[in-house]
Design a protein around this motif. Structure first.
Motif, short mmCIF file in Angstrom:
data_model
loop_
_atom_site.label_atom_id
_atom_site.label_comp_id
_atom_site.label_asym_id
_atom_site.label_seq_id
_atom_site.Cartn_x
_atom_site.Cartn_y
_atom_site.Cartn_z
N LYS A 56 0.85 -1.19 0.00
CA LYS A 56 0.00 0.00 0.00
C LYS A 56 0.89 1.25 0.00
O LYS A 56 1.99 1.23 0.53
N GLU A 57 0.38 2.33 -0.62
CA GLU A 57 1.10 3.60 -0.63
C GLU A 57 0.62 4.49 0.51
O GLU A 57 -0.57 4.51 0.82
N TYR A 58 1.57 5.20 1.10
CA TYR A 58 1.28 6.12 2.20
C TYR A 58 1.99 7.43 1.93
O TYR A 58 3.04 7.47 1.28
N ARG A 59 1.43 8.50 2.47
CA ARG A 59 2.08 9.81 2.44
C ARG A 59 2.93 9.94 3.70
O ARG A 59 2.50 9.57 4.78
N LEU A 60 4.13 10.47 3.51
CA LEU A 60 5.04 10.69 4.62
C LEU A 60 5.57 12.11 4.59
O LEU A 60 5.65 12.74 3.52
N LEU A 61 5.95 12.59 5.76
CA LEU A 61 6.65 13.85 5.91
C LEU A 61 7.95 13.50 6.62
O LEU A 61 7.93 12.99 7.74
N LEU A 62 9.08 13.72 5.94
CA LEU A 62 10.39 13.43 6.51
C LEU A 62 11.04 14.75 6.89
O LEU A 62 11.04 15.70 6.11
N ASN A 63 11.59 14.81 8.08
CA ASN A 63 12.27 16.01 8.56
C ASN A 63 13.77 15.80 8.33
O ASN A 63 14.44 15.16 9.12
N VAL A 64 14.28 16.35 7.22
CA VAL A 64 15.66 16.10 6.78
C VAL A 64 16.54 17.29 7.18
O VAL A 64 16.27 18.42 6.80
N PRO A 65 17.61 17.01 7.94
CA PRO A 65 18.52 18.09 8.32
C PRO A 65 19.25 18.68 7.11
O PRO A 65 19.40 18.02 6.08
N HIS A 66 19.71 19.90 7.29
CA HIS A 66 20.52 20.57 6.27
C HIS A 66 21.79 19.76 6.05
O HIS A 66 22.32 19.14 6.97
N ILE A 67 22.29 19.74 4.84
CA ILE A 67 23.50 18.99 4.50
C ILE A 67 24.71 19.55 5.27
O ILE A 67 25.64 18.82 5.58
N ASP A 68 24.68 20.83 5.60
CA ASP A 68 25.73 21.46 6.42
C ASP A 68 25.41 21.14 7.88
O ASP A 68 24.48 21.68 8.45
N GLN A 69 26.19 20.27 8.47
CA GLN A 69 25.93 19.77 9.82
C GLN A 69 25.92 20.87 10.88
O GLN A 69 25.37 20.67 11.97
N THR A 70 26.50 22.03 10.60
CA THR A 70 26.51 23.12 11.58
C THR A 70 25.23 23.94 11.55
O THR A 70 25.01 24.77 12.42
N SER A 71 24.39 23.73 10.57
CA SER A 71 23.13 24.47 10.43
C SER A 71 22.01 23.78 11.19
O SER A 71 21.93 22.56 11.25
N ASP A 72 21.14 24.57 11.79
CA ASP A 72 19.96 24.04 12.48
C ASP A 72 18.77 23.89 11.54
O ASP A 72 17.72 23.39 11.93
N GLN A 73 18.93 24.32 10.30
CA GLN A 73 17.84 24.28 9.33
C GLN A 73 17.50 22.84 8.96
O GLN A 73 18.37 21.99 8.84
N THR A 74 16.20 22.58 8.82
CA THR A 74 15.74 21.28 8.35
C THR A 74 14.78 21.49 7.19
O THR A 74 14.22 22.57 7.02
N TYR A 75 14.61 20.44 6.41
CA TYR A 75 13.70 20.48 5.27
C TYR A 75 12.56 19.50 5.51
O TYR A 75 12.79 18.37 5.92
N GLN A 76 11.36 19.95 5.25
CA GLN A 76 10.21 19.06 5.35
C GLN A 76 9.96 18.46 3.97
O GLN A 76 9.54 19.16 3.06
N VAL A 77 10.24 17.18 3.86
CA VAL A 77 10.13 16.49 2.59
C VAL A 77 8.81 15.72 2.56
O VAL A 77 8.63 14.77 3.31
#
Length: 120
Positions: free
Chosen positions: A52-73
């Protein structure tokens, strides 16, 4: 002992937060434990239906490990298998809908980890 990854898309261990939408108003928190070019493995307290297919929201950190920014995928994924282990289900999911921008973000993460593994 050296382990060789024989999968089509090798996995990279991560610890990211996620949410999976199980029904109309039913969402459940989950944890992404590894990623690959084709999908993710999550740990989730709720069971899901295989194929079955499901919708997900992944909280992906910024590629720069020093950044607190995250991306909602936001993505759609199909369940390949689900296995109960202690109190959590280990759920393998394959991407069925992912924007090109987010696919590039995943590839950047995989590339970054691959470079670190080559240095060790």
């Amino acid at each position: 002992m050296i382990m060789i990854e024989l999968r089509k898309n090798p996995r990279t261990n991560v610890v990211w937060r996620a949410v999976i939408k199980l029904g109309d108003d039913n969402i459940v928190a989950a944890k992404v434990v590894n990623i690959s070019k084709g999908g993710v493995l999550i740990h989730c307290p709720a069971n899901v239906e295989v194929n079955k297919e499901y919708r997900l929201l992944l909280n992906v950190p910024h590629i720069d490990q020093t950044s607190d920014q995250t991306y909602q995928v936001h993505c759609k994924m199909r369940v390949l298998n689900s296995l109960l282990s202690s109190e959590y289900y280990h759920i393998n999911l394959k991407f069925t809908e992912l924007s090109d921008l987010h696919r590039c973000l995943f590839e950047a993460w995989l590339s970054l980890v691959s470079k670190y593994e080559q240095l060790s």
